[in-house]
Design an enzyme around this catalytic site. Sequence first.
Site, short mmCIF file in Angstrom:
data_model
loop_
_atom_site.label_atom_id
_atom_site.label_comp_id
_atom_site.label_asym_id
_atom_site.label_seq_id
_atom_site.Cartn_x
_atom_site.Cartn_y
_atom_site.Cartn_z
N ALA A 57 -8.62 18.09 -27.09
CA ALA A 57 -8.40 18.55 -28.46
C ALA A 57 -8.87 17.47 -29.43
CB ALA A 57 -6.92 18.85 -28.69
N LYS A 58 -9.36 17.92 -30.57
CA LYS A 58 -9.80 16.95 -31.59
C LYS A 58 -8.65 16.77 -32.58
CE LYS A 58 -14.07 15.75 -34.04
NZ LYS A 58 -14.37 14.57 -33.20
N CYS A 59 -7.72 15.93 -32.18
CA CYS A 59 -6.54 15.68 -33.01
C CYS A 59 -6.45 14.20 -33.35
CB CYS A 59 -5.27 16.15 -32.31
SG CYS A 59 -4.94 15.37 -30.71
N TYR A 115 -7.26 9.60 -31.66
CA TYR A 115 -8.01 8.52 -32.29
C TYR A 115 -7.09 7.36 -32.66
CZ TYR A 115 -11.74 11.87 -32.14
OH TYR A 115 -12.69 12.76 -31.68
#
Length: 364
Positions: free
Chosen positions: A202-204, A208
Amino acid sequence: MSKTQSLQFVRHPHPAPLAADKRAELLKNPGFGRVFSDHMATVRYSDSQGWHDARIEPRAPIPMDPAAAVLHYAQEIFEGLKAYRTEDGGATLFRPEENARRFQQSAERLAMPILPEKVFLDAVDQLVDIDRAWIPEGDGSLYIRPFMFANEIFLGVKPSSDYLFIVIASSVGAYFKTSAPAVSVWVSQDYTRAAPGGTGAAKCGGNYAASLLAQAEATRHGCDQVVFLDAVEKRWVEELGGMNVFFVFDDGSMVTPPLGGTILPGITRSSLITLAKDKGIPVREEPYSIQQWKADAASGRLREAFACGTAAVVTPIGTVRSPDGEFTIGNGGSGARTEELKATLVGIQRGRVADKYGWIHKVF
């Protein structure tokens, strides 16, 4: 037709957009992620109303209650894509439908409402259209950042009932600020980016945030980026802090780590696999260990390695460092295969190479 399907963006143009001469001065050297356009797109969601109140409006601070759920439980996802200026003054996007679908997958993983693909694309199109003057000339682009976060005023561990979807835009140049022919990377041995069953695909924002300490470690060791190994054996190369990775061998073949829930399914990664296969380049999606990386670099079997992503595009990797020492790939710079694939990809993105895949999306 459902209410969401018929959702129309209402434009509220900025009453005092930045003057053209001041904008031109900023676009001479925008850097990355520090120069922002005049407007933003917003859409609200509530369990009772669904998606509603779609607007294009002046970019401004977001009023937020200190009990907003995102500040406490990190329900937040985002995407990244670019708009490119065309020779006729128009604007294009590269595979935005894939960003919309990945945004939906990220939302599902974080128990957030699914934003319809059409709403995602309309928001991006409308923002790029009204702010197309912010697309730099030459090799620059307009970086588009769609994101969504939990906005319910409530302290409790549960999915929020209210969300805000926003798209902002930033005029950008090159992601890496180095003049070196290739970047250097640090192999993290103490920190991992994602574990099986986690949010790695997931790009959450949390993914990061978890990478920042390792990235700081890489910086202390004079490296541009960090490389993460798998969380179970701490042996298999997974991805960089925000980029996928490819390896090019002396027989002309390529390897990239396989998707499996711990690696972000990069759109640039997918595009490069397609381009390579169409050029007759064998591409294998298979595990590749850090020990093998070092051995193949030493023997000369490994000729090139590169990172890829929307921001970094295609960036050669020259040096790999770790607490066990360092090694160089090839001549420490870029390579023919890396440059060939980059030229084709960028050529399609900027309209200089024929798009036989239907990847280019024209903004209105």
